[in-house]
Design a protein around this motif. Structure first.
Motif, PDB file in Angstrom:
ATOM      1  N   LEU A  36      26.216  38.701   0.398  1.00  0.00           N
ATOM      2  CA  LEU A  36      25.222  37.795   0.981  1.00  0.00           C
ATOM      3  C   LEU A  36      25.707  36.350   0.908  1.00  0.00           C
ATOM      4  O   LEU A  36      26.450  35.982  -0.009  1.00  0.00           O
ATOM      5  N   PRO A  37      25.256  35.527   1.835  1.00  0.00           N
ATOM      6  CA  PRO A  37      25.585  34.100   1.745  1.00  0.00           C
ATOM      7  C   PRO A  37      25.015  33.497   0.456  1.00  0.00           C
ATOM      8  O   PRO A  37      23.885  33.806   0.057  1.00  0.00           O
ATOM      9  N   ALA A  38      25.791  32.639  -0.181  1.00  0.00           N
ATOM     10  CA  ALA A  38      25.371  32.031  -1.443  1.00  0.00           C
ATOM     11  C   ALA A  38      24.043  31.302  -1.300  1.00  0.00           C
ATOM     12  O   ALA A  38      23.180  31.404  -2.177  1.00  0.00           O
ATOM     13  N   GLN A  39      23.847  30.587  -0.221  1.00  0.00           N
ATOM     14  CA  GLN A  39      22.591  29.849  -0.027  1.00  0.00           C
ATOM     15  C   GLN A  39      21.391  30.799   0.055  1.00  0.00           C
ATOM     16  O   GLN A  39      20.308  30.484  -0.441  1.00  0.00           O
ATOM     17  N   GLU A  40      21.570  31.958   0.657  1.00  0.00           N
ATOM     18  CA  GLU A  40      20.487  32.946   0.737  1.00  0.00           C
ATOM     19  C   GLU A  40      20.161  33.487  -0.646  1.00  0.00           C
ATOM     20  O   GLU A  40      18.990  33.651  -1.002  1.00  0.00           O
ATOM     21  N   VAL A  41      21.178  33.756  -1.443  1.00  0.00           N
ATOM     22  CA  VAL A  41      20.971  34.241  -2.814  1.00  0.00           C
ATOM     23  C   VAL A  41      20.211  33.193  -3.623  1.00  0.00           C
ATOM     24  O   VAL A  41      19.253  33.511  -4.324  1.00  0.00           O
ATOM     25  N   LYS A  84      16.550  33.128  -2.675  1.00  0.00           N
ATOM     26  CA  LYS A  84      15.811  34.327  -3.106  1.00  0.00           C
ATOM     27  C   LYS A  84      15.617  34.384  -4.616  1.00  0.00           C
ATOM     28  O   LYS A  84      14.617  34.910  -5.093  1.00  0.00           O
ATOM     29  N   MET A  85      16.566  33.876  -5.383  1.00  0.00           N
ATOM     30  CA  MET A  85      16.558  34.053  -6.840  1.00  0.00           C
ATOM     31  C   MET A  85      16.024  32.862  -7.633  1.00  0.00           C
ATOM     32  O   MET A  85      15.530  33.037  -8.745  1.00  0.00           O
ATOM     33  N   LYS A  86      16.134  31.679  -7.078  1.00  0.00           N
ATOM     34  CA  LYS A  86      15.734  30.476  -7.815  1.00  0.00           C
ATOM     35  C   LYS A  86      14.235  30.494  -8.108  1.00  0.00           C
ATOM     36  O   LYS A  86      13.416  30.760  -7.239  1.00  0.00           O
ATOM     37  N   GLY A  87      13.899  30.237  -9.364  1.00  0.00           N
ATOM     38  CA  GLY A  87      12.502  30.142  -9.771  1.00  0.00           C
ATOM     39  C   GLY A  87      11.899  31.437 -10.279  1.00  0.00           C
ATOM     40  O   GLY A  87      10.767  31.439 -10.749  1.00  0.00           O
ATOM     41  N   ALA A  93      23.826  28.891 -11.329  1.00  0.00           N
ATOM     42  CA  ALA A  93      25.284  28.973 -11.365  1.00  0.00           C
ATOM     43  C   ALA A  93      25.876  28.800  -9.963  1.00  0.00           C
ATOM     44  O   ALA A  93      26.874  28.098  -9.792  1.00  0.00           O
ATOM     45  N   LEU A  94      25.266  29.438  -8.980  1.00  0.00           N
ATOM     46  CA  LEU A  94      25.751  29.314  -7.604  1.00  0.00           C
ATOM     47  C   LEU A  94      25.616  27.886  -7.103  1.00  0.00           C
ATOM     48  O   LEU A  94      26.548  27.351  -6.471  1.00  0.00           O
ATOM     49  N   GLU A  95      24.488  27.253  -7.392  1.00  0.00           N
ATOM     50  CA  GLU A  95      24.310  25.847  -6.992  1.00  0.00           C
ATOM     51  C   GLU A  95      25.384  24.960  -7.613  1.00  0.00           C
ATOM     52  O   GLU A  95      25.960  24.112  -6.941  1.00  0.00           O
TER      53      GLU A  95
END
Length: 82
Positions: free
Chosen positions: A47-52, A55-58, A75-77
């Protein structure tokens, strides 16, 4: 490129992953809930990092206000912005 992140306030002690052309690959968690984290890793593969991140933040699971999924987003950010 391979990234390593030390999560804070969660059961896992390390997250490693790669980002290639903006896509998340080879996510691995050390420690934490093995079944859940293996499932998360497999579901996010490709998946694109921005999509992950979106979806996962918060997502929270502990009184600390964090979760392993949220820490992966952090970590991705950090990796994208470095």
């Amino acid at each position: 490129m391979l990234y390593t992140y030390q999560p804070k306030g969660v059961c896992s002690t390390e997250i490693t992953f790669e980002i290639a052309d903006g896509v998340v690959k080879n996510v691995k968690f050390t420690g934490g809930c093995r079944g859940n984290l293996t499932a998360i890793s497999r579901l996010l593969e490709g998946l694109p990092a921005q999509e992950v991140i979106s979806k996962m933040k918060g997502i929270t699971c502990r009184p600390s206000g964090a979760s392993c999924a949220d820490q992966l987003a952090c970590a991705l950010e950090k990796a994208i912005n470095s």
